[in-house]
Each structure stands twice: as structure tokens, then as C-alpha cells.
Design a protein around this motif. Sequence first.
Motif, PDB file in Angstrom:
ATOM      1  N   UNK A 117       0.838  -1.191   0.000  1.00 61.57           N
ATOM      2  CA  UNK A 117       0.000   0.000   0.000  1.00 61.57           C
ATOM      3  C   UNK A 117       0.880   1.250   0.000  1.00 61.57           C
ATOM      4  N   UNK A 118       0.379   2.321  -0.630  1.00 62.40           N
ATOM      5  CA  UNK A 118       1.148   3.565  -0.736  1.00 62.40           C
ATOM      6  C   UNK A 118       0.889   4.469   0.459  1.00 62.40           C
ATOM      7  N   UNK A 119       1.662   4.260   1.528  1.00 62.47           N
ATOM      8  CA  UNK A 119       1.588   5.109   2.707  1.00 62.47           C
ATOM      9  C   UNK A 119       2.990   5.608   3.036  1.00 62.47           C
ATOM     10  N   UNK A 120       3.034   6.773   3.676  1.00 64.89           N
ATOM     11  CA  UNK A 120       4.295   7.355   4.112  1.00 64.89           C
ATOM     12  C   UNK A 120       4.247   7.610   5.610  1.00 64.89           C
ATOM     13  N   UNK A 121       5.400   7.561   6.243  1.00 62.43           N
ATOM     14  CA  UNK A 121       5.528   7.902   7.648  1.00 62.43           C
ATOM     15  C   UNK A 121       6.550   9.015   7.790  1.00 62.43           C
ATOM     16  N   UNK A 122       6.129  10.100   8.416  1.00 59.52           N
ATOM     17  CA  UNK A 122       7.037  11.211   8.709  1.00 59.52           C
ATOM     18  C   UNK A 122       7.251  11.228  10.213  1.00 59.52           C
ATOM     19  N   UNK A 123       8.508  11.021  10.642  1.00 60.87           N
ATOM     20  CA  UNK A 123       8.849  10.906  12.061  1.00 60.87           C
ATOM     21  C   UNK A 123       9.766  12.049  12.482  1.00 60.87           C
ATOM     22  N   UNK A 124       9.497  12.569  13.667  1.00 58.99           N
ATOM     23  CA  UNK A 124      10.364  13.557  14.298  1.00 58.99           C
ATOM     24  C   UNK A 124      10.771  12.950  15.633  1.00 58.99           C
ATOM     25  N   UNK A 125      12.007  12.503  15.745  1.00 57.82           N
ATOM     26  CA  UNK A 125      12.452  11.755  16.922  1.00 57.82           C
ATOM     27  C   UNK A 125      13.611  12.441  17.622  1.00 57.82           C
ATOM     28  N   UNK A 128      25.758   7.274  13.994  1.00 59.60           N
ATOM     29  CA  UNK A 128      26.732   7.914  14.862  1.00 59.60           C
ATOM     30  C   UNK A 128      26.292   7.823  16.316  1.00 59.60           C
ATOM     31  N   UNK A 129      27.245   7.725  17.213  1.00 62.18           N
ATOM     32  CA  UNK A 129      26.951   7.611  18.639  1.00 62.18           C
ATOM     33  C   UNK A 129      27.012   8.997  19.271  1.00 62.18           C
ATOM     34  N   UNK A 130      25.970   9.393  19.972  1.00 64.18           N
ATOM     35  CA  UNK A 130      25.948  10.665  20.683  1.00 64.18           C
ATOM     36  C   UNK A 130      24.915  10.568  21.795  1.00 64.18           C
ATOM     37  N   UNK A 131      25.063  11.364  22.871  1.00 60.09           N
ATOM     38  CA  UNK A 131      24.110  11.279  23.980  1.00 60.09           C
ATOM     39  C   UNK A 131      22.684  11.631  23.566  1.00 60.09           C
ATOM     40  N   UNK A 132      22.539  12.608  22.662  1.00 58.96           N
ATOM     41  CA  UNK A 132      21.220  12.999  22.179  1.00 58.96           C
ATOM     42  C   UNK A 132      21.242  12.974  20.656  1.00 58.96           C
ATOM     43  N   UNK A 133      20.327  12.231  20.091  1.00 55.95           N
ATOM     44  CA  UNK A 133      20.241  12.179  18.630  1.00 55.95           C
ATOM     45  C   UNK A 133      18.846  12.597  18.211  1.00 55.95           C
ATOM     46  N   UNK A 134      18.750  13.558  17.344  1.00 57.09           N
ATOM     47  CA  UNK A 134      17.447  14.011  16.872  1.00 57.09           C
ATOM     48  C   UNK A 134      17.465  14.075  15.356  1.00 57.09           C
ATOM     49  N   UNK A 135      16.387  13.619  14.745  1.00 52.98           N
ATOM     50  CA  UNK A 135      16.341  13.590  13.291  1.00 52.98           C
ATOM     51  C   UNK A 135      14.907  13.566  12.791  1.00 52.98           C
ATOM     52  N   UNK A 136      14.749  14.026  11.556  1.00 53.77           N
ATOM     53  CA  UNK A 136      13.486  13.914  10.836  1.00 53.77           C
ATOM     54  C   UNK A 136      13.658  12.782   9.832  1.00 53.77           C
ATOM     55  N   UNK A 137      12.677  11.926   9.762  1.00 53.29           N
ATOM     56  CA  UNK A 137      12.774  10.717   8.948  1.00 53.29           C
ATOM     57  C   UNK A 137      11.503  10.568   8.118  1.00 53.29           C
TER      58      UNK A 137
END
Length: 329
Positions: free
Chosen positions: A73-81, A100-109
Motif C-alpha cells: 500500500x502507498x503510505x508514508x511515515x514522517x517521524x520527528x524523533x 553515529x553515537x551521541x548522547x542525544x540524537x534528533x532527526x526527521x525521517x
Amino acid sequence: MVKIEFDHTDYAELLGYYAEVFKGKVKNNKLELPPDIGSGFIKLIELPNGLQGLVSDYTVNQDLLLTRSKINKDYFTLRFDEVIIPDAVPIDTGEASLMEISPVRSAVFLGSTKFDWMFLSTKGTRVKGVNILFSKDWLEQFLEVESVGDLIKKYLSLKMSAFNYEPMDMEYKRILAEIVETNVDPSFETLIIQNRVMLLLERFFTRIYYKMSDMHFDVKLSNEDINRLKMIEKELVKDFSVEPPGITKLARLAAMSPSKLKNSFKEIFGLPVYQYFQKHRMNKAKAMLLSRKYSVREVGIELGYSNLSNFAKAFKKSFDQLPSDLLDR
């Protein structure tokens, strides 16, 4: 380790499934994690135009592995973590990974349900995030505005055979904090959260548009050529237990010359043909190992390596660690 495998395209159903696995209860669209699993919550947010979102703020008391299986199925997931604690390792089986290893990791996926996806949080990890689920039909309507929508749709059409990551800047983090840590009158809470989630969505697509405009994003390939390249990409990664087809065979399938295939493939997918194959292959290996269902030998054989030392070398080249190191975590 707690493992959750799912293929849901309805977040209300997914939240209910989480509750079933955790042996918890959903109350007012909110699941509080039981003490043996962790602390904190996962909450369903109903958004305008039929969209759904999940807002999360939890800390796990044991390793937690989330696995979404691919569907057609054509679905998308937009994550802010925002992930806190070095041992939290988001991974995927697509083109890109955050390793990469870091104490705090934040990304948009941004991901597609046509690809497997995994997210591992080790004991003690805190996860704060917003997930937005939308269909291809919703995206078409959302982007039905002048040339802006055409440019973004073309970009997604070309790039969604892979995953798209970008770091979260301070504005993303500010909006995320307002969603997760809302401290307002309950009668306004839903309205404010809905507003902020839609701001995240709008900002993400606006940034894609301006980024592509600045880069003069213009792929000089016909729609027919693009569709052929997508077919080649699927052929390339459909079975890792055998060697990939040679350039000559792939070029024949694409009705292109070998040189045009190589140049066009890199333009569309960002990597040369065999580097792309190997990146997918190694990400698949990491996903299998993290599932704890397979030995190093079984993974190597499954991915077409008759010589396990070659598999170990390839894995170390990709992730700077041996496959056995991953199982020793």
C-alpha cells in the motif's frame, strides 16, 4: 528484549496492538507504558483531513525493538524523533542510516511502507517524538498547488525508493517540545497539538521545496526512463542470496546503454549501482542480526556469502564493527 512487529496503516489499531503486547490499556487514546516495559506514554492524535499522528514520550526499562514490515500500500511515515542515551540506535533497511553515537540524537525521517523499517531502543533510552501517517492520495491533495506541489511530488517519486533523513534544527525541536510537553488548559490541548503537528508537516515539505529550488533540482530523464530505473532498482535488491545482475543485463532490461544506466542510476538513487546494492545488503544484515533470530553464519549465508570472513569484512567496512560485536550487545 521486547519485540513488536507490525504492518498497520491505522494508528488507532497500532496503538491497540502496542497495548496488547505491553499488556496495558488505552484510555482516552493514550497508552501509559506498564512499569516492566518503561515509563511515559504513546498518544493518538486525530488530525485534520483524516490524518493520524502518534505523540510519544517514554523511557524503556528493557530493550525494545520495533519492526514495521513492508506492504504494497502507498503510505508514508514522517517521524520527528529525539532519542536520549547513546545506546539508542535507529536503523533501517533502506539507503540511509543514522549510526553515529551521541548522547542525544534528533532527526526527521521520511519513510515509505513499501520498505522494512526497524527502531531499536536499548534499556534506559528516552524517546520523544511525533509520527505522522499519510497516504499517497492525501499527499496528492496536499500538494495540489501550483508548481510547488509538482516539484515536491517529482522529488518524492524519485527519492522514495530510499529513506530520507535530515537532522532536526532548533525550530523543529522547539515545535516538538511544544507538542510533547504541552502544559496548557486541557480544553485547548488538542487544538494546540493539532496545530503544532501540522506546522511540522508544512515546514518539512516547505524545506524540501526550497532545498530543491536552491539545488536547481532538474532530472533530465523522461518519465519512461525513470520508471525503468525504478524497475532496475527493484530487480537489484529483490534477492540478496545471489549475486546481483551484471551491468550489461541490467542495461538490457532498462533498454539503455550501460553508460547511461550507470550515470542515470547514480543521479536518481544517489549511489553507483553496486554501492547501492551493497548498502541495502549490509543494512539487511544489521536488521537480521538485531532481531536476534539469526546467527552470524545464518545471516551471511542468507545474504549470499559462502565465505563468512568476507561477510565480516564487508560488515565492518559498513558499520565499523564486526557482526559478532552486534550480537554481543
